[in-house]
Design a protein around this motif. Structure first.
Motif, mmCIF file in Angstrom:
data_model
loop_
_atom_site.group_PDB
_atom_site.id
_atom_site.type_symbol
_atom_site.label_atom_id
_atom_site.label_comp_id
_atom_site.label_asym_id
_atom_site.label_seq_id
_atom_site.Cartn_x
_atom_site.Cartn_y
_atom_site.Cartn_z
ATOM 1 N N UNK A 1 0.838 -1.199 0.000
ATOM 2 C CA UNK A 1 0.000 0.000 0.000
ATOM 3 C C UNK A 1 0.880 1.259 0.000
ATOM 4 N N UNK A 2 1.915 1.233 0.835
ATOM 5 C CA UNK A 2 2.797 2.400 0.936
ATOM 6 C C UNK A 2 3.531 2.623 -0.391
ATOM 7 N N UNK A 3 4.037 1.526 -0.982
ATOM 8 C CA UNK A 3 4.776 1.659 -2.254
ATOM 9 C C UNK A 3 3.843 2.182 -3.349
ATOM 10 N N UNK B 1 -2.909 -3.714 -11.350
ATOM 11 C CA UNK B 1 -1.699 -4.302 -10.761
ATOM 12 C C UNK B 1 -1.925 -4.534 -9.270
ATOM 13 N N UNK B 2 -2.502 -3.510 -8.628
ATOM 14 C CA UNK B 2 -2.740 -3.603 -7.185
ATOM 15 C C UNK B 2 -3.702 -4.757 -6.903
ATOM 16 N N UNK B 3 -4.738 -4.843 -7.720
ATOM 17 C CA UNK B 3 -5.729 -5.913 -7.567
ATOM 18 C C UNK B 3 -5.041 -7.279 -7.654
ATOM 19 N N UNK B 4 -4.154 -7.410 -8.611
ATOM 20 C CA UNK B 4 -3.484 -8.701 -8.834
ATOM 21 C C UNK B 4 -2.578 -9.088 -7.669
ATOM 22 N N UNK B 5 -1.959 -8.075 -7.033
ATOM 23 C CA UNK B 5 -0.981 -8.385 -5.981
ATOM 24 C C UNK B 5 -1.607 -8.529 -4.589
#
Ligand code: NAD
Length: 433
Positions: A27-29, A39-43
């Motif tokens: 989240x911070x990155x 991308x966020x969803x995938x990770x």
């Protein structure tokens, strides 16, 4: 010295699942980068995790069940890669968290791998050698179709030493009919292993520290070092730094430690440990005395090297840490909240996903050698490792200064940037608009 303020990290309850806590790094990155939501969803979650129960016939004829897992967190950069550990604390949450960390570690080191991890919930010290061999082979039998040289590659971790890995590689060879067992790294040299693996992880952390020495304002002839955990990593790191003039003032293992402000000789401390089973009682150059693990962490020194376990420096003790630099050789020795507080106080923490990425870097070289059938000597391995560590350490240091975040956040941003590129290269929502 950079005194960049770290992002404020809220205190997370200790009961919060580990993976959820680890995702805080993501989240911070993401806040620092313009990352596509796809991308966020995938990770957010692992791609797949296989849970099995291993049924082992014990020497006394009884049958016992051991829970076991293998997780492939993300494979956008290549086959997943990660160790397999035998430990009573192994859990699904822990394995998925370690696989998450491996995803970023492999990206930070710029390896063509994603992150994976596996483990068995077992106290392997209570098994006989024959039971341990049956457990190791049964693990591979259970996961044979899940792993593979182009799918998911195993390596050693806690309590999976050279012989355990050799049994696993042998079992995999028998099942697949391919004698080289490229799906498993960390093999003995006589069985397709690589030169330079034994001290590779410690050596990589050492290269990172030496590379940043000038930026950290450290003079090796005057610098003092305290090392928690005197196993493979701690010992080799102590040996390398000692040879370059650093003064090793304290070392410890699970039985306790020794402290000598005039310095310890790592070799003679290790000899003492071999002779007596403990570091306690080893003699240094001055008045050597016993020290507890807790006190060792709080010593006044230039470099503190946690090389044992997770969660050693937390909000409980982080304000008492006096070391200017913390070199994280173990995985997750400093909690996220402690990292933020220490960074704000001007301390520099070289994060695990950079400092110990050397282990997987040399594993990658083993995989490359197995696939090409051409084997390198130790100096070629060390040179390749040095180049990788210096390049990536410099990149993380530059980001740390450029965007004014802790080195941990900089390392996550560095890894996330590469992982995101691999996800985005396959198309995001923007493609369909
Ligand atoms: P190891 O088993 O050789 O050594 C661990 C050392 O820590 C031992 O000396 C043990 O006595 C000591 N220890 C255990 N509990 C302790 C405590 N409470 N306080 C102080 N010391 C304690 O393991 P290693 O290969 O040196 O790895 C150390 C850590 O680094 C592990 O967490 C491992 O997952 C991580 N790691 C290792 C590698 C690698 O290539 N070896 C790579 C990445 C991460």
């Amino acid at each position: 010295m950079n005194t960049a303020k770290s992002t404020v990290v809220p205190e997370v309850a200790a009961t919060t699942p580990m993976l959820e806590r680890a995702r805080e790094n993501l989240r911070i990155a993401c806040e620092k980068l313009n990352i596509h939501p796809d991308v966020i969803e995938e990770l957010q979650a692992p791609r797949e995790t296989l849970a099995v129960t291993l049924l082992i016939r014990m020497d006394d004829g009884t049958r016992r069940a051991f829970p076991a897992w293998r997780c492939r967190y993300n494979d956008r950069r290549g086959p997943t890669k990660g160790g397999v550990r035998f430990h009573p604390n192994v859990s699904l949450d822990g394995i998925e968290t370690l696989a998450f960390w491996m995803t970023f570690k492999c990206a930070v080191a710029n390896l063509p791998f994603g992150g994976g991890k596996g483990g068995v919930c077992v106290d392997s010290k209570l098994l006989s050698d024959t039971e341990l061999e049956r457990l190791s082979r049964t693990y591979i039998e259970a996961f044979a179709s899940f792993i593979g040289p182009d799918r998911d590659i195993l390596a050693p971790d806690l309590y999976t030493n050279g012989i355990v890995i050799a049994w696993m590689a042998d079992e995999y060879s028998s099942i697949t009919g391919h004698p080289s067992a490229t799906a498993i790294t960390g093999k003995p040299i006589a069985f397709g292993g690589t030169e330079g693996r034994v001290d590779a992880t410690a050596r990589g952390g050492y290269y990172a520290l030496r590379h940043l020495e000038g930026s950290f304002g450290i003079d090796p002839d005057k610098a003092t070092v305290a090392i928690q955990g005197f196993g493979n990593m701690g010992y080799h790191c102590a040996k390398l730094l000692h040879a370059d003039g650093y003064r090793i003032i304290a070392a410890s293992d699970s039985m306790g430690g020794v402290y000598d402000p005039d310095g310890l000789d790592p070799l003679s401390v290790m000899e003492h440990k071999h002779e007596t089973g403990t570091l306690v009682g080893a003699k240094g150059h001055g008045k050597t005395r016993r020290i507890s693990n807790a006190d060792l962490l709080e010593l006044d020194c230039d470099v503190l090297v946690p090389a044992a376990l997770e969660s050693q420096i937390t909000t409980e003790n982080c304000d008492q840490i006096k070391a200017r630099v913390v070199l994280e050789l173990a995985n997750g020795p400093v909690s996220l909240e402690a990292d933020a507080r220490m960074t704000a106080a001007g301390r520099l923490i070289v994060p695990d996903i950079l400092a110990n990425s050397s282990g997987v870097t040399v594993s990658h070289l083993e995989w490359v050698q197995n696939r090409s059938g051409y084997y390198w000597d130790a100096s070629r391995i060390r040179n390749a490792l040095k180049t990788t560590m210096e390049t990536e350490t410099q990149a993380v240091w530059a980001l740390h200064n450029e965007i004014g975040v802790s080195m941990r956040e900089a390392a996550y941003v560095h890894g996330l940037r590469r992982t995101a590129e691999s996800v985005e290269a396959r198309g995001t929502k923007a493609y369909f608009e």
